[in-house]
Scaffold this motif. Structure first.
Motif, PDB file in Angstrom:
ATOM      1  N   SER A 177      -1.427   6.048  -6.520  1.00 31.44           N
ATOM      2  CA  SER A 177      -0.273   5.275  -6.989  1.00 31.44           C
ATOM      3  C   SER A 177       0.052   4.140  -6.019  1.00 31.44           C
ATOM      4  O   SER A 177       0.613   3.124  -6.401  1.00 31.44           O
ATOM      5  CB  SER A 177       0.945   6.178  -7.178  1.00 31.44           C
ATOM      6  N   LYS A 178      -0.321   4.305  -4.740  1.00 28.23           N
ATOM      7  CA  LYS A 178      -0.121   3.235  -3.750  1.00 28.23           C
ATOM      8  C   LYS A 178      -0.880   1.979  -4.155  1.00 28.23           C
ATOM      9  O   LYS A 178      -0.384   0.869  -3.996  1.00 28.23           O
ATOM     10  CB  LYS A 178      -0.604   3.693  -2.370  1.00 28.23           C
ATOM     11  N   VAL A 179      -2.076   2.174  -4.666  1.00 27.99           N
ATOM     12  CA  VAL A 179      -2.893   1.034  -5.106  1.00 27.99           C
ATOM     13  C   VAL A 179      -2.395   0.505  -6.440  1.00 27.99           C
ATOM     14  O   VAL A 179      -2.294  -0.694  -6.651  1.00 27.99           O
ATOM     15  CB  VAL A 179      -4.389   1.419  -5.198  1.00 27.99           C
ATOM     16  N   LEU A 180      -2.065   1.413  -7.347  1.00 28.87           N
ATOM     17  CA  LEU A 180      -1.614   1.015  -8.680  1.00 28.87           C
ATOM     18  C   LEU A 180      -0.365   0.139  -8.612  1.00 28.87           C
ATOM     19  O   LEU A 180      -0.207  -0.787  -9.403  1.00 28.87           O
ATOM     20  CB  LEU A 180      -1.364   2.237  -9.564  1.00 28.87           C
ATOM     21  N   ARG A 181       0.507   0.418  -7.653  1.00 27.32           N
ATOM     22  CA  ARG A 181       1.734  -0.396  -7.499  1.00 27.32           C
ATOM     23  C   ARG A 181       1.437  -1.825  -7.123  1.00 27.32           C
ATOM     24  O   ARG A 181       2.220  -2.725  -7.387  1.00 27.32           O
ATOM     25  CB  ARG A 181       2.655   0.230  -6.463  1.00 27.32           C
TER      26      ARG A 181
END
Length: 187
Positions: A177-181
């Motif tokens: 989710s860190k990358v998806l954000r």
């Protein structure tokens, strides 16, 4: 009078030759700048791919592998990525960068990066790779619709990316989710 006219003519001719020489020097010296910009973009993209790999999750978990392999049909990218990612590791595995062809066995690849130059050659193959546990990254407008997972694009002169979470899931992959954000979700 004739000597003065000849002198002016030679000075004028010399000026033109100097301008032509300067122009040629500028053209010749700017060629590496174009190459450097391309290399800079490839360096940044290889860095992004490295981070996608670090923050990605594969169902296989690389238990029986001795390296994390990033593949691309683009010789320029593979040359730059080999230098950029030298001595880097993903999932405790050393990164290997390989140049591949359209008929290559991509099961040996953890990530495949398809550049604009090779997109049309790979477009039909992408839809066939949907169930493979290989992260598919591209840089073409229709890449995600063709079955790709992550697509680079340029916005305001900066490299950005979009992600298809559903395409990743179909391939047995997840992205933190860190990358998806940081990217744009494409669904």
């Amino acid at each position: 009078m004739l000597a003065l006219t000849l002198h002016k003519y030679f000075r004028f001719t010399l000026k033109i030759h100097n301008y032509i020489a300067l122009f040629l020097v500028l053209i010749i010296s700017s060629a590496p700048v174009f190459s450097a910009n391309l290399d800079r973009e490839m360096i940044l993209k290889s860095g992004f791919i490295y981070n996608f790999s670090r923050f990605g999750k594969w169902e296989s978990d690389f238990l029986n592998q001795d390296s994390f392999t990033i593949c691309s049909p683009d010789k320029t990218f593979t040359r730059v990525a080999k230098i950029t990612l030298d001595h880097k590791k993903v999932k405790r595995l050393p990164i290997v960068v390989n140049e591949i062809g359209i008929i290559s066995d991509i099961n040996k690849c953890s990530v495949v990066f398809v550049t604009k130059k090779y997109y049309l050659d790979w477009k039909n193959r992408l839809s066939q790779l949907g169930n493979e546990q290989v992260m598919l990254i591209g840089e073409n407008k229709g890449f995600i619709r063709s079955g790709g997972h992550i697509n680079f694009f340029i916005l305001s002169g900066k490299i950005r990316f979009e992600v298809s979470v559903s395409n990743l899931k179909k391939s047995g992959l997840l992205l933190s989710s860190k990358v998806l954000r940081l990217g744009r979700i494409h669904e």
